[in-house]
Scaffold this active site. Sequence first.
Site, PDB file in Angstrom:
ATOM      1  N   GLY A  68       7.809  41.547  80.051  1.00  0.00           N
ATOM      2  CA  GLY A  68       7.228  41.131  78.770  1.00  0.00           C
ATOM      3  C   GLY A  68       6.482  39.803  78.863  1.00  0.00           C
ATOM      4  CB  ALA A  72      12.120  42.082  77.078  1.00  0.00           C
ATOM      5  CD  GLU A  81       8.494  46.002  82.522  1.00  0.00           C
ATOM      6  OE1 GLU A  81       7.954  46.143  83.636  1.00  0.00           O
ATOM      7  OE2 GLU A  81       8.066  45.207  81.658  1.00  0.00           O
ATOM      8  CD  GLU A  85       4.851  44.590  78.848  1.00  0.00           C
ATOM      9  OE1 GLU A  85       5.989  44.099  78.689  1.00  0.00           O
ATOM     10  OE2 GLU A  85       4.610  45.796  78.677  1.00  0.00           O
TER      11      GLU A  85
END
Length: 261
Positions: free
Chosen positions: A112, A66, A135, A115
């Site tokens: 992310g 992200a 994270e 993911e």
Amino acid sequence: MEYKTLIFEQIDNYGKITLNRPDKLNALNYQLFSELDDLIQKIELNQSIQLLILTGSGEKAFAAGADIVELNNSDTAPSGRQFSEYGSKVMLRLEQLRIPVIAAINGFALGGGLELAMSCHIRFASEKAKMGQPEVNLGIIPGYGATQRLPRLVGKAKALELIISGNTINALIAKEIGLVNDVFPHEELMDKTIEFSKLVLSKAPLAVSAAVNTVMASDYLNLQDGLTFESRIFGDVCGTKYFKEGTNAFLEKRAANFTGQ
Ligand code: COA
């Protein structure tokens, strides 16, 4: 919609999406998610696309997670939740496409980025790829599905090991634990991905799409309901012209031809 963070190409009957923020290692920002959401909706409606490949631009990354600049502003419970829900929704939409989606992981797939790769149905990785869920280093947990998809792929213990350590693993270890399907030399990754894609595209398209749909349903159906669902979809594909062509070809001792049907 004009795409600034994605490149989309349709090549014959398959599509290729390239995440395109190479200067930021293809970090997933709001604009990229909204463009991806728009593109997936178009692909859902485009019957001529029967398979999708997802990769990253540049030499270094599939996606390094992200966008931490945007994430940094999500410093309240409601804004953090919204940040997570938006990306998660787009990834679920990708996973729920009725065509096979293949991630070609050409470098870092972190947070992310991993993911997003896990929202694809199949993952091929370059020998140079590095994967992880870092994270905890940022004081958060994964927010785009890793707590749910990673244990389904590699088991709870390995998933927790990766998530609570923030460790990064290489492509060979990722293959060993079942996180990626196969690993190829960096320069061959896209050719090998296309070679596999063409094999899938030579099969009966409705059977392939029914297989994707039925296997993905095993994530949320119990065994009994899953078997009932499988029988229903099996019945549906038995009613198609592809089934007649496939079985007739076998009985007539010739190769099946599913193109142009
Ligand atoms: N969000 C926003 N920007 C990112 C980013 C992210 N997740 N990952 C990398 N970038 C940016 C860097 O800030 C840098 O931008 P700049 O040139 O304007 O300073 C650029 O991409 C290149 O990254 P850099 O860190 O210089 O490359 P590197 O090869 O030294 O390191 C990584 C590569 C992947 C190890 C490192 O970028 C990194 O740890 N990224 C964050 C990974 C992460 O924690 N992801 C989870 C987010 S929830």
